[in-house]
Scaffold this motif. Sequence first.
Motif, PDB file in Angstrom:
ATOM      1  N   GLU A  31      -3.031   3.449   7.362  1.00  0.00           N
ATOM      2  CA  GLU A  31      -4.246   3.071   6.652  1.00  0.00           C
ATOM      3  C   GLU A  31      -5.314   2.804   7.696  1.00  0.00           C
ATOM      4  O   GLU A  31      -5.123   1.984   8.597  1.00  0.00           O
ATOM      5  N   ALA A  32      -6.412   3.510   7.592  1.00  0.00           N
ATOM      6  CA  ALA A  32      -7.527   3.359   8.526  1.00  0.00           C
ATOM      7  C   ALA A  32      -7.062   3.544   9.974  1.00  0.00           C
ATOM      8  O   ALA A  32      -7.404   2.766  10.854  1.00  0.00           O
ATOM      9  N   SER A  33      -6.240   4.564  10.190  1.00  0.00           N
ATOM     10  CA  SER A  33      -5.720   4.924  11.512  1.00  0.00           C
ATOM     11  C   SER A  33      -4.787   3.882  12.128  1.00  0.00           C
ATOM     12  O   SER A  33      -4.493   3.930  13.317  1.00  0.00           O
ATOM     13  N   THR A  34      -4.305   2.947  11.332  1.00  0.00           N
ATOM     14  CA  THR A  34      -3.301   1.982  11.773  1.00  0.00           C
ATOM     15  C   THR A  34      -1.971   2.403  11.172  1.00  0.00           C
ATOM     16  O   THR A  34      -1.877   2.680   9.981  1.00  0.00           O
ATOM     17  N   VAL A  35      -0.935   2.449  12.008  1.00  0.00           N
ATOM     18  CA  VAL A  35       0.369   2.937  11.556  1.00  0.00           C
ATOM     19  C   VAL A  35       1.406   1.830  11.686  1.00  0.00           C
ATOM     20  O   VAL A  35       1.995   1.642  12.746  1.00  0.00           O
ATOM     21  N   PRO A  36       1.640   1.080  10.606  1.00  0.00           N
ATOM     22  CA  PRO A  36       2.707   0.081  10.652  1.00  0.00           C
ATOM     23  C   PRO A  36       4.058   0.732  10.363  1.00  0.00           C
ATOM     24  O   PRO A  36       4.152   1.709   9.624  1.00  0.00           O
ATOM     25  N   LEU A  37       5.085   0.211  10.983  1.00  0.00           N
ATOM     26  CA  LEU A  37       6.450   0.643  10.718  1.00  0.00           C
ATOM     27  C   LEU A  37       7.159  -0.488   9.992  1.00  0.00           C
ATOM     28  O   LEU A  37       7.022  -1.644  10.369  1.00  0.00           O
ATOM     29  N   HIS A  38       7.928  -0.143   8.966  1.00  0.00           N
ATOM     30  CA  HIS A  38       8.672  -1.144   8.203  1.00  0.00           C
ATOM     31  C   HIS A  38      10.126  -0.706   8.139  1.00  0.00           C
ATOM     32  O   HIS A  38      10.412   0.467   7.953  1.00  0.00           O
ATOM     33  N   GLY A  39      11.017  -1.659   8.303  1.00  0.00           N
ATOM     34  CA  GLY A  39      12.427  -1.343   8.194  1.00  0.00           C
ATOM     35  C   GLY A  39      13.272  -2.286   9.017  1.00  0.00           C
ATOM     36  O   GLY A  39      12.790  -3.277   9.562  1.00  0.00           O
ATOM     37  N   ILE A  40      14.527  -1.948   9.106  1.00  0.00           N
ATOM     38  CA  ILE A  40      15.493  -2.758   9.839  1.00  0.00           C
ATOM     39  C   ILE A  40      16.140  -1.880  10.901  1.00  0.00           C
ATOM     40  O   ILE A  40      16.591  -0.774  10.604  1.00  0.00           O
ATOM     41  N   VAL A  41      16.165  -2.375  12.113  1.00  0.00           N
ATOM     42  CA  VAL A  41      16.817  -1.647  13.210  1.00  0.00           C
ATOM     43  C   VAL A  41      18.002  -2.458  13.698  1.00  0.00           C
ATOM     44  O   VAL A  41      18.088  -3.656  13.468  1.00  0.00           O
ATOM     45  N   GLY A  42      18.908  -1.784  14.381  1.00  0.00           N
ATOM     46  CA  GLY A  42      20.141  -2.429  14.797  1.00  0.00           C
ATOM     47  C   GLY A  42      20.072  -3.158  16.133  1.00  0.00           C
ATOM     48  O   GLY A  42      20.984  -3.917  16.460  1.00  0.00           O
ATOM     49  N   SER A  43      18.989  -2.936  16.881  1.00  0.00           N
ATOM     50  CA  SER A  43      18.924  -3.561  18.194  1.00  0.00           C
ATOM     51  C   SER A  43      17.487  -3.606  18.699  1.00  0.00           C
ATOM     52  O   SER A  43      16.612  -2.914  18.179  1.00  0.00           O
ATOM     53  N   LEU A  44      17.270  -4.399  19.725  1.00  0.00           N
ATOM     54  CA  LEU A  44      15.962  -4.467  20.362  1.00  0.00           C
ATOM     55  C   LEU A  44      15.620  -3.116  20.990  1.00  0.00           C
ATOM     56  O   LEU A  44      14.478  -2.664  20.931  1.00  0.00           O
ATOM     57  N   ARG A  45      16.605  -2.431  21.550  1.00  0.00           N
ATOM     58  CA  ARG A  45      16.390  -1.115  22.144  1.00  0.00           C
ATOM     59  C   ARG A  45      15.875  -0.123  21.104  1.00  0.00           C
ATOM     60  O   ARG A  45      14.953   0.642  21.342  1.00  0.00           O
ATOM     61  N   GLU A  46      16.445  -0.176  19.901  1.00  0.00           N
ATOM     62  CA  GLU A  46      16.013   0.714  18.824  1.00  0.00           C
ATOM     63  C   GLU A  46      14.587   0.382  18.384  1.00  0.00           C
ATOM     64  O   GLU A  46      13.788   1.280  18.116  1.00  0.00           O
ATOM     65  N   MET A  47      14.240  -0.895  18.343  1.00  0.00           N
ATOM     66  CA  MET A  47      12.883  -1.294  17.978  1.00  0.00           C
ATOM     67  C   MET A  47      11.881  -0.763  19.010  1.00  0.00           C
ATOM     68  O   MET A  47      10.845  -0.222  18.664  1.00  0.00           O
ATOM     69  N   ARG A  48      12.222  -0.905  20.279  1.00  0.00           N
ATOM     70  CA  ARG A  48      11.331  -0.402  21.343  1.00  0.00           C
ATOM     71  C   ARG A  48      11.176   1.103  21.274  1.00  0.00           C
ATOM     72  O   ARG A  48      10.097   1.644  21.467  1.00  0.00           O
ATOM     73  N   ALA A  49      12.265   1.815  20.988  1.00  0.00           N
ATOM     74  CA  ALA A  49      12.203   3.272  20.870  1.00  0.00           C
ATOM     75  C   ALA A  49      11.298   3.680  19.711  1.00  0.00           C
ATOM     76  O   ALA A  49      10.513   4.611  19.825  1.00  0.00           O
ATOM     77  N   ALA A  50      11.388   2.960  18.597  1.00  0.00           N
ATOM     78  CA  ALA A  50      10.533   3.263  17.449  1.00  0.00           C
ATOM     79  C   ALA A  50       9.066   3.012  17.784  1.00  0.00           C
ATOM     80  O   ALA A  50       8.196   3.815  17.443  1.00  0.00           O
ATOM     81  N   LYS A  51       8.782   1.933  18.485  1.00  0.00           N
ATOM     82  CA  LYS A  51       7.397   1.618  18.855  1.00  0.00           C
ATOM     83  C   LYS A  51       6.799   2.684  19.780  1.00  0.00           C
ATOM     84  O   LYS A  51       5.613   2.947  19.727  1.00  0.00           O
TER      85      LYS A  51
END
Length: 54
Positions: A31-51
């Motif tokens: 929305e307005a060139s902002t891209v939020p991600l929503h969900g559940i990841v299994g680890s901090l490493r996975e969160m960083r990879a998604a970001k």
Amino acid sequence: MRSDTDLVDKVFNDLRWDLGVDNDAIAVSAEASTVPLHGIVGSLREMRAAKKSL
């Protein structure tokens, strides 16, 4: 500047090809060139990879 739809497509495709991220567990929106991600990841490493896809 990319449209919101183009941004969602790009981020979703980046997540799909990243083997370190369960892309089925993450919802991508924009929305307005902002891209939020929503969900559940299994680890901090996975969160960083998604970001990194942003």
